[in-house]
Scaffold this active site. Structure first.
Site, PDB file in Angstrom:
ATOM      1  N   GLY A   1       0.845  -1.197   0.000  1.00 32.34           N
ATOM      2  CA  GLY A   1       0.000   0.000   0.000  1.00 32.34           C
ATOM      3  C   GLY A   1       0.875   1.239   0.000  1.00 32.34           C
ATOM      4  O   GLY A   1       2.014   1.222  -0.470  1.00 32.34           O
ATOM      5  N   ARG A   2       0.332   2.305   0.557  1.00 36.79           N
ATOM      6  CA  ARG A   2       1.041   3.593   0.525  1.00 36.79           C
ATOM      7  C   ARG A   2       2.414   3.504   1.175  1.00 36.79           C
ATOM      8  O   ARG A   2       3.398   4.015   0.652  1.00 36.79           O
ATOM      9  CB  ARG A   2       0.229   4.643   1.282  1.00 36.79           C
ATOM     10  CG  ARG A   2      -1.129   4.918   0.713  1.00 36.79           C
ATOM     11  CD  ARG A   2      -1.780   5.959   1.610  1.00 36.79           C
ATOM     12  NE  ARG A   2      -3.071   6.354   1.144  1.00 36.79           N
ATOM     13  CZ  ARG A   2      -4.205   5.846   1.600  1.00 36.79           C
ATOM     14  NH1 ARG A   2      -4.189   4.921   2.532  1.00 36.79           N
ATOM     15  NH2 ARG A   2      -5.363   6.272   1.138  1.00 36.79           N
TER      16      ARG A   2
ATOM     17  N   ARG B   1      -3.094  -9.010  -1.068  1.00 42.53           N
ATOM     18  CA  ARG B   1      -4.243  -9.828  -1.473  1.00 42.53           C
ATOM     19  C   ARG B   1      -4.296  -9.961  -2.991  1.00 42.53           C
ATOM     20  O   ARG B   1      -4.637 -10.989  -3.528  1.00 42.53           O
ATOM     21  CB  ARG B   1      -5.538  -9.214  -0.953  1.00 42.53           C
ATOM     22  CG  ARG B   1      -5.892  -9.757   0.427  1.00 42.53           C
ATOM     23  CD  ARG B   1      -7.125  -9.120   0.940  1.00 42.53           C
ATOM     24  NE  ARG B   1      -6.985  -7.646   0.887  1.00 42.53           N
ATOM     25  CZ  ARG B   1      -7.900  -6.797   1.289  1.00 42.53           C
ATOM     26  NH1 ARG B   1      -9.018  -7.238   1.766  1.00 42.53           N
ATOM     27  NH2 ARG B   1      -7.692  -5.502   1.222  1.00 42.53           N
TER      28      ARG B   1
ATOM     29  N   ARG C   1       0.791  -3.694  12.849  1.00 45.53           N
ATOM     30  CA  ARG C   1       0.050  -3.923  14.078  1.00 45.53           C
ATOM     31  C   ARG C   1       0.549  -5.232  14.681  1.00 45.53           C
ATOM     32  O   ARG C   1       0.814  -6.199  13.948  1.00 45.53           O
ATOM     33  CB  ARG C   1      -1.455  -4.055  13.802  1.00 45.53           C
ATOM     34  CG  ARG C   1      -2.147  -2.751  13.514  1.00 45.53           C
ATOM     35  CD  ARG C   1      -2.268  -1.877  14.770  1.00 45.53           C
ATOM     36  NE  ARG C   1      -2.976  -0.652  14.524  1.00 45.53           N
ATOM     37  CZ  ARG C   1      -2.410   0.516  14.212  1.00 45.53           C
ATOM     38  NH1 ARG C   1      -1.091   0.623  14.107  1.00 45.53           N
ATOM     39  NH2 ARG C   1      -3.153   1.597  14.030  1.00 45.53           N
TER      40      ARG C   1
ATOM     41  N   ASP D   1       8.101  -2.690  16.119  1.00 52.86           N
ATOM     42  CA  ASP D   1       7.625  -1.394  16.617  1.00 52.86           C
ATOM     43  C   ASP D   1       6.237  -1.530  17.221  1.00 52.86           C
ATOM     44  O   ASP D   1       5.733  -0.594  17.831  1.00 52.86           O
ATOM     45  CB  ASP D   1       7.585  -0.383  15.454  1.00 52.86           C
ATOM     46  CG  ASP D   1       7.242   1.025  15.928  1.00 52.86           C
ATOM     47  OD1 ASP D   1       7.781   1.439  16.974  1.00 52.86           O
ATOM     48  OD2 ASP D   1       6.440   1.712  15.264  1.00 52.86           O
TER      49      ASP D   1
ATOM     50  N   GLU E   1      -0.067  -3.710  23.450  1.00 56.10           N
ATOM     51  CA  GLU E   1       0.710  -2.526  23.831  1.00 56.10           C
ATOM     52  C   GLU E   1       0.079  -1.832  25.024  1.00 56.10           C
ATOM     53  O   GLU E   1      -1.148  -1.793  25.114  1.00 56.10           O
ATOM     54  CB  GLU E   1       0.787  -1.553  22.645  1.00 56.10           C
ATOM     55  CG  GLU E   1       1.568  -2.143  21.494  1.00 56.10           C
ATOM     56  CD  GLU E   1       1.508  -1.285  20.229  1.00 56.10           C
ATOM     57  OE1 GLU E   1       1.058  -0.127  20.309  1.00 56.10           O
ATOM     58  OE2 GLU E   1       1.908  -1.788  19.180  1.00 56.10           O
TER      59      GLU E   1
ATOM     60  N   HIS F   1       6.307   1.599  19.572  1.00 56.74           N
ATOM     61  CA  HIS F   1       5.343   2.137  18.596  1.00 56.74           C
ATOM     62  C   HIS F   1       5.641   3.600  18.255  1.00 56.74           C
ATOM     63  O   HIS F   1       4.853   4.497  18.563  1.00 56.74           O
ATOM     64  CB  HIS F   1       3.903   1.978  19.102  1.00 56.74           C
ATOM     65  CG  HIS F   1       2.903   2.003  17.983  1.00 56.74           C
ATOM     66  ND1 HIS F   1       1.797   1.211  17.957  1.00 56.74           N
ATOM     67  CD2 HIS F   1       2.850   2.736  16.835  1.00 56.74           C
ATOM     68  CE1 HIS F   1       1.102   1.452  16.851  1.00 56.74           C
ATOM     69  NE2 HIS F   1       1.732   2.374  16.154  1.00 56.74           N
TER      70      HIS F   1
ATOM     71  N   GLY G   1       6.548   4.640  15.009  1.00 55.76           N
ATOM     72  CA  GLY G   1       6.562   4.842  13.547  1.00 55.76           C
ATOM     73  C   GLY G   1       6.210   6.264  13.137  1.00 55.76           C
ATOM     74  O   GLY G   1       6.861   6.858  12.273  1.00 55.76           O
TER      75      GLY G   1
END
Ligand code: 8YV
Length: 312
Positions: free
Chosen positions: A152-153, A174, A231, A255, A260, A278, A280
């Site tokens: 993705g992006r 996918r 995630r 990360d 969490e 976490h 990012g």
């Protein structure tokens, strides 16, 4: 009269003064007794501000009869009960694109660290161990095989960064992505088998839960390194710990985690594992851009303008 907005979660860098210049903000996360606050403000709340890592349960949405919009300050919205919002025709917005570069930068940093042992070397120096000898040799990064899970992006930008390291890039998603030149693998386990690094960057949620399972981790193998900036739920954490313990996986740089801010203690002493809390999107520039976009979405809604970034 400013519209009333319920803030359900906070994070470093959220610009509450900016939000308060437009709205009356009720901070649920700050309330000594959230139930009392909710009982008082629920009938008047028209907007909600959430975060990528927080939870917005359907039961909370149901308790807010005047709720018109949920603005998530994060690209991931897997913690939000979107189905409950849709039932009430409440739009949800997120913050795509503004964090792409920083998440991709961190993914590369983690990959290089897990491979070259930067943090491990730092621990070696600080423990005064250098005079007794050098740390063990590390693994070369340049020219290696990178498997990107999710094109993705952010996946595209990671691939672009990795091209600068002359890496051979393949991906799993996918569906094949039309406009990228990289090799597509329909089966994740095949991608893992042919990769030195597997970087996970797919959305969280039910559909991707434990996508990186024990078979995938074993296919990556004793020299392979798993990097997760997506995630924690995407990786079977128990299988990851087991494979690292057995030496069936070479290393990991993480990360994100399943629960969490709790990180499995089994990972703490492992020298071939890099652990990040976490971070990012956690740069001043990116967090400011995320906050602005979140608030701009709320402002657009309450001034009757089209939302900037509604989720699909
Ligand atoms: C969080 C993230 O939003 O954008 C996402 O999906 O995971 C992060 O940027 C941020 O850490 C606050 O929860």
């Amino acid at each position: 009269m400013k519209p009333e907005v319920l803030s359900v979660a906070d994070f470093s860098g959220f610009d509450f003064p900016l939000m308060e210049s437009h709205f009356t903000v009720h901070k649920l996360w700050q309330a000594a007794d959230p139930e009392t606050l909710l009982a008082e403000v629920a009938p008047r709340v028209r907007g909600m501000q959430a975060t990528g890592t927080g939870t917005v349960a359907g039961t909370l949405i149901e308790r807010l009869p005047k709720l018109e919009i949920i603005a998530c300050c994060g690209v991931g919205y897997d913690g939000i009960d979107v189905a409950a919002a849709r039932r009430r025709k409440i739009p949800v917005t997120n913050t795509p694109d503004v964090l792409n570069d920083c998440v991709a930068d961190l993914a590369m940093g983690l990959l290089i660290d897990a491979s070259r042992g930067i943090v491990r070397g730092d621990r070696h120096v600080r423990a005064g161990k250098w005079p007794q000898g050098e740390p063990p040799l590390a693994a070369r990064v340049s020219g290696k095989r990178l498997g990107v899970v999710g094109m993705g992006r952010i996946g595209r930008i990671i691939a672009r960064r990795a091209s600068g390291f002359d890496m051979q890039i393949a991906y799993h998603a996918r569906h094949r992505v039309a406009d990228v030149p990289f090799t597509y693998r329909a089966e994740l386990v095949d991608l893992a088998k042919d990769s030195d690094y597997l970087v996970v960057v797919v959305p969280g949620g039910k559909e991707t839960r434990h996508l990186v399972n024990e078979a995938v981790i074993r296919a990556l193998g004793p020299q392979g390194i798993l990097v997760n900036v997506a995630r924690g739920t995407v990786v079977d954490e128990a299988a990851l710990v087991k494979c690292l313990r057995e030496g069936a996986l070479g290393g990991a740089a993480l990360d994100v985690f399943d629960k969490e801010p709790r990180v499995p203690e089994a990972l703490w002493p492992m020298d071939n594992v890099v652990l990040a809390p976490h971070i990012g999107s956690a740069t001043r520039e990116t967090r400011a851009a995320m906050c602005k976009l979140t608030i701009d979405n709320l402002v657009a809604h309450f001034s009757g303008k089209p939302l900037l970034t509604p989720i699909g």
